[in-house]
Design an enzyme around this catalytic site. Structure first.
Site, PDB file in Angstrom:
ATOM      1  N   ALA A   1      38.031  32.416  58.592  1.00 41.51           N
ATOM      2  CA  ALA A   1      37.926  30.566  58.479  1.00 41.51           C
ATOM      3  C   ALA A   1      38.987  30.172  59.493  1.00 41.51           C
ATOM      4  O   ALA A   1      40.089  31.061  59.652  1.00 41.51           O
ATOM      5  CB  ALA A   1      38.593  29.829  57.077  1.00 41.51           C
TER       6      ALA A   1
ATOM      7  N   GLU B   1      35.010  37.346  52.804  1.00 44.25           N
ATOM      8  CA  GLU B   1      34.138  37.170  51.959  1.00 44.25           C
ATOM      9  C   GLU B   1      32.301  36.968  52.623  1.00 44.25           C
ATOM     10  O   GLU B   1      31.233  37.179  51.933  1.00 44.25           O
ATOM     11  CB  GLU B   1      34.103  35.506  51.928  1.00 44.25           C
TER      12      GLU B   1
HETATM   13  N1  COA Z   1      41.231  31.629  62.982  1.00 47.22           N
HETATM   14  C1  COA Z   1      41.845  30.373  63.885  1.00 47.22           C
HETATM   15  N2  COA Z   1      41.805  31.385  65.531  1.00 47.22           N
HETATM   16  C2  COA Z   1      42.372  32.349  64.849  1.00 47.22           C
HETATM   17  C3  COA Z   1      41.834  33.010  63.567  1.00 47.22           C
HETATM   18  C4  COA Z   1      41.761  32.846  62.779  1.00 47.22           C
HETATM   19  N3  COA Z   1      41.512  32.858  61.554  1.00 47.22           N
HETATM   20  N4  COA Z   1      41.751  34.416  63.454  1.00 47.22           N
HETATM   21  C5  COA Z   1      42.093  34.645  64.853  1.00 47.22           C
HETATM   22  N5  COA Z   1      42.115  33.207  65.964  1.00 47.22           N
HETATM   23  C6  COA Z   1      42.320  33.594  67.297  1.00 47.22           C
HETATM   24  C7  COA Z   1      44.035  33.720  67.631  1.00 47.22           C
HETATM   25  O1  COA Z   1      44.194  32.331  67.438  1.00 47.22           O
HETATM   26  C8  COA Z   1      43.702  33.361  69.195  1.00 47.22           C
HETATM   27  O2  COA Z   1      43.518  32.468  69.732  1.00 47.22           O
HETATM   28  P1  COA Z   1      43.949  32.092  71.135  1.00 47.22           P
HETATM   29  O3  COA Z   1      43.685  33.376  72.270  1.00 47.22           O
HETATM   30  O4  COA Z   1      43.431  30.558  71.092  1.00 47.22           O
HETATM   31  O5  COA Z   1      45.624  31.829  70.543  1.00 47.22           O
HETATM   32  C9  COA Z   1      42.293  34.674  68.763  1.00 47.22           C
HETATM   33  O6  COA Z   1      41.677  34.184  67.815  1.00 47.22           O
HETATM   34  C10 COA Z   1      42.869  35.878  69.170  1.00 47.22           C
HETATM   35  O7  COA Z   1      43.515  36.486  68.023  1.00 47.22           O
HETATM   36  P2  COA Z   1      45.034  37.041  68.150  1.00 47.22           P
HETATM   37  O8  COA Z   1      45.317  36.736  67.468  1.00 47.22           O
HETATM   38  O9  COA Z   1      45.588  37.091  69.639  1.00 47.22           O
HETATM   39  O10 COA Z   1      44.431  38.033  67.941  1.00 47.22           O
HETATM   40  P3  COA Z   1      45.772  39.430  67.699  1.00 47.22           P
HETATM   41  O11 COA Z   1      44.885  41.238  67.992  1.00 47.22           O
HETATM   42  O12 COA Z   1      46.467  39.665  68.223  1.00 47.22           O
HETATM   43  O13 COA Z   1      45.218  39.550  65.902  1.00 47.22           O
HETATM   44  C11 COA Z   1      44.574  39.434  64.218  1.00 47.22           C
HETATM   45  C12 COA Z   1      44.864  40.008  65.117  1.00 47.22           C
HETATM   46  C13 COA Z   1      42.851  38.894  63.177  1.00 47.22           C
HETATM   47  C14 COA Z   1      45.331  39.979  62.986  1.00 47.22           C
HETATM   48  C15 COA Z   1      44.723  37.551  64.003  1.00 47.22           C
HETATM   49  O14 COA Z   1      44.087  37.157  65.010  1.00 47.22           O
HETATM   50  C16 COA Z   1      45.222  37.461  62.784  1.00 47.22           C
HETATM   51  O15 COA Z   1      45.421  37.332  61.383  1.00 47.22           O
HETATM   52  N6  COA Z   1      43.843  36.296  62.146  1.00 47.22           N
HETATM   53  C17 COA Z   1      44.101  35.658  61.317  1.00 47.22           C
HETATM   54  C18 COA Z   1      43.789  36.450  60.130  1.00 47.22           C
HETATM   55  C19 COA Z   1      43.477  35.120  58.834  1.00 47.22           C
HETATM   56  O16 COA Z   1      44.005  35.120  58.404  1.00 47.22           O
HETATM   57  N7  COA Z   1      41.942  35.417  58.349  1.00 47.22           N
HETATM   58  C20 COA Z   1      42.400  34.325  57.278  1.00 47.22           C
HETATM   59  C21 COA Z   1      41.953  32.976  57.207  1.00 47.22           C
HETATM   60  S1  COA Z   1      41.993  31.762  56.027  1.00 47.22           S
END
Ligand code: COA
Length: 261
Positions: A67, A115
């Site tokens: 999300a 999910e």
């Molecule tokens: N919500 C909002 N934005 C998200 C997102 C999320 N769940 N997951 C990734 N993004 C965005 C990042 O903020 C980033 O945006 P930006 O370029 O404007 O800064 C972009 O997507 C790319 O993500 P980034 O984190 O830079 O990629 P990464 O390869 O370094 O890491 C993940 C990938 C998946 C490990 C990391 O994005 C992450 O941990 N995301 C959240 C996962 C999470 O907790 N999901 C559950 C949510 S309830």
């Protein structure tokens, strides 16, 4: 012009639905949830509806990374409840569809992404896929069905561990616990899932629809009630042209031509 948040393509009887927000790793904000709901509603009332659908994510990195945390962070409790309800309605829509929905997980399937995949009939994963319910890292719990569907898919012990620790599983580990049906080389995922979807689409569509319904609804009923659901559906299919065609084709040693009637 902005590109649509959800793309729908048709490959004969198979619909391919792609979540298209790759710059944010296809994170589910309300606009994406609405677009997905609209896309599946349109498929349901399609003329004809597809015989199978595939759900996947745009880009090379993510199915859905969860999300949208940026959108979620300032929600009041009632708004967060409404968002969870919206996710649940989408999951229920995928489950209620009379055609199977296969998840083609092409990268991160975290939080709401895992999910969403769990609301699909089954999951095929790229060898780059990663699965998890990391919500506890954010001080919350899964809100789109993860606390319920994950345990039903992989067993409650594994589900509790994943939800309490927020651990991330690679594709092979997800295969090992039965979260995914198969792991496929990344470049071959779409072709492989299309092949499976087309195989399903070639079968009797009423039979597939009834199998989906009975296996889903029966799973939470006691065995006697579940078997009664099966018997009712089994009997009902004997009123269909597809049953007559399927059995005649077998006996005449030819391939059945199902019409869905
Ligand atoms: N919500 C909002 N934005 C998200 C997102 C999320 N769940 N997951 C990734 N993004 C965005 C990042 O903020 C980033 O945006 P930006 O370029 O404007 O800064 C972009 O997507 C790319 O993500 P980034 O984190 O830079 O990629 P990464 O390869 O370094 O890491 C993940 C990938 C998946 C490990 C990391 O994005 C992450 O941990 N995301 C959240 C996962 C999470 O907790 N999901 C559950 C949510 S309830």
């Amino acid at each position: 012009m902005e590109s649509p948040l959800v793309l729908v393509e048709h490959d004969g009887p198979v619909a391919v639905v792609t979540i298209n927000r790759p710059d944010k790793l296809n994170a589910l904000n309300l606009a994406v949830l609405r677009a997905l709901t609209t896309a599946f509603h349109a498929l349901l009332v399609g003329e004809p509806p597809p015989r199978a659908a595939i759900l996947t994510g745009a880009g090379d990195k993510a199915f859905v990374a969860g999300a949208d945390i940026a959108e979620m962070r300032a929600l009041a409790p009632a708004q967060a409840k409404a968002m969870s309800d919206t996710g649940h309605r989408l999951g229920a829509l995928l489950e209620a569809a009379p055609f199977p929905v296969l998840a083609a997980v092409n990268g991160f399937a975290l939080g709401g992404g895992c999910e969403l995949a769990l609301a699909c009939d089954f999951i095929y994963a790229s060898d780059r896929a990663k699965f998890g319910q990391p919500e506890v890292n954010l001080g919350v719990i899964p809100g789109f069905g993860g606390t319920q569907r994950l345990g039903r898919r992989v067993g409650v012990g594994r589900a509790r561990e994943l939800v309490y620790t927020g651990d991330i599983l690679d594709a092979q580990a997800a295969l090992g616990i039965g979260l995914v049906n198969a792991v496929v080389p990344h470049a071959e995922l779409r072709a492989k899932v299309l092949e499976v979807a087309h195989k399903i689409a070639s079968k009797g569509p009423l039979a597939v629809a009834q199998a989906k319904r009975v296996m889903l609804r029966g799973a939470d009923a006691d065995l006697a009630v579940a078997n009664e659901l099966e018997a009712q559906a089994f009997g009902g299919l004997f009123g269909s042209a597809d049953q007559r065609e399927g059995m005649a084709a077998f006996l005449e040693k030819r391939k059945a031509a199902f019409t869905g009637g």
